[in-house]
Design a protein around this motif. Structure first.
Motif, short mmCIF file in Angstrom:
data_model
loop_
_atom_site.label_atom_id
_atom_site.label_comp_id
_atom_site.label_asym_id
_atom_site.label_seq_id
_atom_site.Cartn_x
_atom_site.Cartn_y
_atom_site.Cartn_z
N UNK A 178 0.86 -1.19 0.00
CA UNK A 178 0.00 0.00 0.00
C UNK A 178 0.90 1.24 0.00
N UNK A 179 0.66 2.13 -0.92
CA UNK A 179 1.45 3.37 -0.96
C UNK A 179 0.88 4.42 -0.02
N UNK A 180 -0.41 4.35 0.28
CA UNK A 180 -1.03 5.24 1.25
C UNK A 180 -2.23 4.52 1.86
N UNK A 181 -2.66 5.00 3.01
CA UNK A 181 -3.80 4.37 3.67
C UNK A 181 -5.10 4.61 2.92
N UNK A 182 -5.11 5.60 2.03
CA UNK A 182 -6.31 5.84 1.23
C UNK A 182 -6.64 4.64 0.34
N UNK A 183 -5.64 3.86 -0.03
CA UNK A 183 -5.87 2.73 -0.92
C UNK A 183 -6.66 1.60 -0.25
N UNK A 184 -6.78 1.67 1.06
CA UNK A 184 -7.58 0.64 1.76
C UNK A 184 -9.05 0.69 1.36
N UNK A 185 -9.49 1.85 0.83
CA UNK A 185 -10.90 1.93 0.44
C UNK A 185 -11.20 1.06 -0.78
N UNK A 186 -10.16 0.49 -1.41
CA UNK A 186 -10.38 -0.41 -2.55
C UNK A 186 -10.67 -1.84 -2.10
N UNK A 187 -10.48 -2.11 -0.83
CA UNK A 187 -10.73 -3.45 -0.33
C UNK A 187 -12.23 -3.69 -0.23
N UNK A 188 -12.66 -4.82 -0.74
CA UNK A 188 -14.08 -5.15 -0.72
C UNK A 188 -14.59 -5.23 0.71
N UNK A 189 -15.72 -4.59 0.96
CA UNK A 189 -16.31 -4.56 2.29
C UNK A 189 -15.84 -3.39 3.13
N UNK A 190 -14.89 -2.58 2.61
CA UNK A 190 -14.36 -1.44 3.35
C UNK A 190 -15.22 -0.21 3.04
N UNK A 191 -16.26 0.01 3.82
CA UNK A 191 -17.12 1.17 3.64
C UNK A 191 -16.40 2.43 4.14
N UNK A 192 -16.87 3.62 3.76
CA UNK A 192 -16.24 4.85 4.26
C UNK A 192 -16.18 4.91 5.78
#
Length: 305
Positions: A178-192
């Motif tokens: 992961x280059x930034x923590x913002x990319x975690x929002x691409x994980x399935x099931x990761x709602x805002x």
């Protein structure tokens, strides 16, 4: 007959004179009004220009103070790591420090050592599962999200599939990290909502595979004790600085910088990441004027002698 003509000519001349006088009066009034409007407009433009220039100057001062504090804190952290001073230690668990700058400027500085956070790029799946269960109590699919995070880190093609059980995630890149923590929002099931809670105690910086509870934010220390088996033995580390500089006039600016503290005296640190803080983000910090007035001067905290 001549007398009548002369009388008529006299009346015509008088009429023309009155008409010309009326035109002249109207023209004079219009010209005076134009001058008054121009004067008001010029005054407004001048006032706006002076205010804009003043704001630009104050904003430049704020940026200069913020940039200078990044260097000062980085140098102080490197000096502490080399154990050459016995003075006050800089808190590295994200605790905010208020301090005063010259000419009525104030600053708020927080230092977060990345060894006190969980590295999302290095944590094992079991550690990630435990972390998600702690920060997301009652979340039924914590283990599935952890598995998807690990799959995301694996190197592969851009069209790789991230799957867990019968559900499959497609179309996500797989870069190996992961280059930034913002990319975690691409994980399935990761709602805002989940994303905002999950990233609180995570980092993508650092080389530590475990968490040092002594360097963790206060609200995370109990959870860190349950996740980590111990901290890193290395004296050097990567720290994130959050710096806000403000003035009573309302000028506020800030910096976020990630520094890799090095053991070399001539090169005490290197900058890994850098960003400016917006005015709105800076205002989220609550700075009570009474605390600022009683705060020490910044140079007494961060300047090593």
């Amino acid at each position: 007959m001549k007398r009548n003509l002369q009388s008529k000519n006299t009346r015509l001349c008088n009429a023309y004179d009155e008409r010309d006088a009326g035109y002249a009066l109207v023209s004079a009034i219009w010209f005076i009004g134009f001058l008054a409007t121009a004067a008001v407009l010029l005054s407004t433009i001048t006032r706006f220009s002076i205010q804009s220039t003043g704001f630009a100057v104050e904003n430049a001062k704020a940026r200069a103070y913020a940039d200078g504090l990044v260097d000062l804190v980085g140098l102080a952290a490197a000096t502490e790591n080399r154990a050459r001073t016995a003075g006050q230690k800089i808190p590295r668990n994200g605790t905010a420090i208020d301090c005063q700058l010259p000419a009525g400027w104030t600053a708020q500085v927080s230092v977060q050592d990345q060894r006190g956070l969980l590295n999302v790029n290095l944590a094992t799946q079991s550690t990630l599962t435990k972390y998600l269960e702690l920060v997301l109590p009652g979340q039924p699919n914590a283990s599935e999200i952890a598995a998807r995070i690990v799959e995301f880190r694996k190197a592969g093609s851009a069209g790789s599939q991230l799957s867990s059980g019968t559900s499959t995630q497609t179309g996500l890149r797989s870069s190996g990290r992961f280059r930034s923590l913002d990319e975690l929002d691409q994980i399935k099931g990761m709602t805002p909502d989940l994303h905002s809670k999950v990233i609180r105690f995570l980092t993508v910086h650092g080389r530590n595979t475990s968490i040092d509870p002594d360097l963790s934010p206060v609200e995370f220390q109990d959870m860190a004790q349950q996740i980590s088996l111990g901290g890193s033995a290395s004296a050097t580390g990567i720290v994130e600085l959050d710096i806000i500089v403000s003035h009573a006039t309302g000028v506020t600016t800030g910096r976020t910088a990630v520094l890799d503290i090095l053991p070399h005296p001539r090169r005490p640190f290197t900058i890994l990441a850098w960003s400016d803080w917006s005015q709105a983000k800076a205002k989220t910090f609550d700075q009570e004027q009474s605390n600022i007035n009683n705060a020490p001067r910044c140079e007494t905290l961060f300047v090593t002698r």
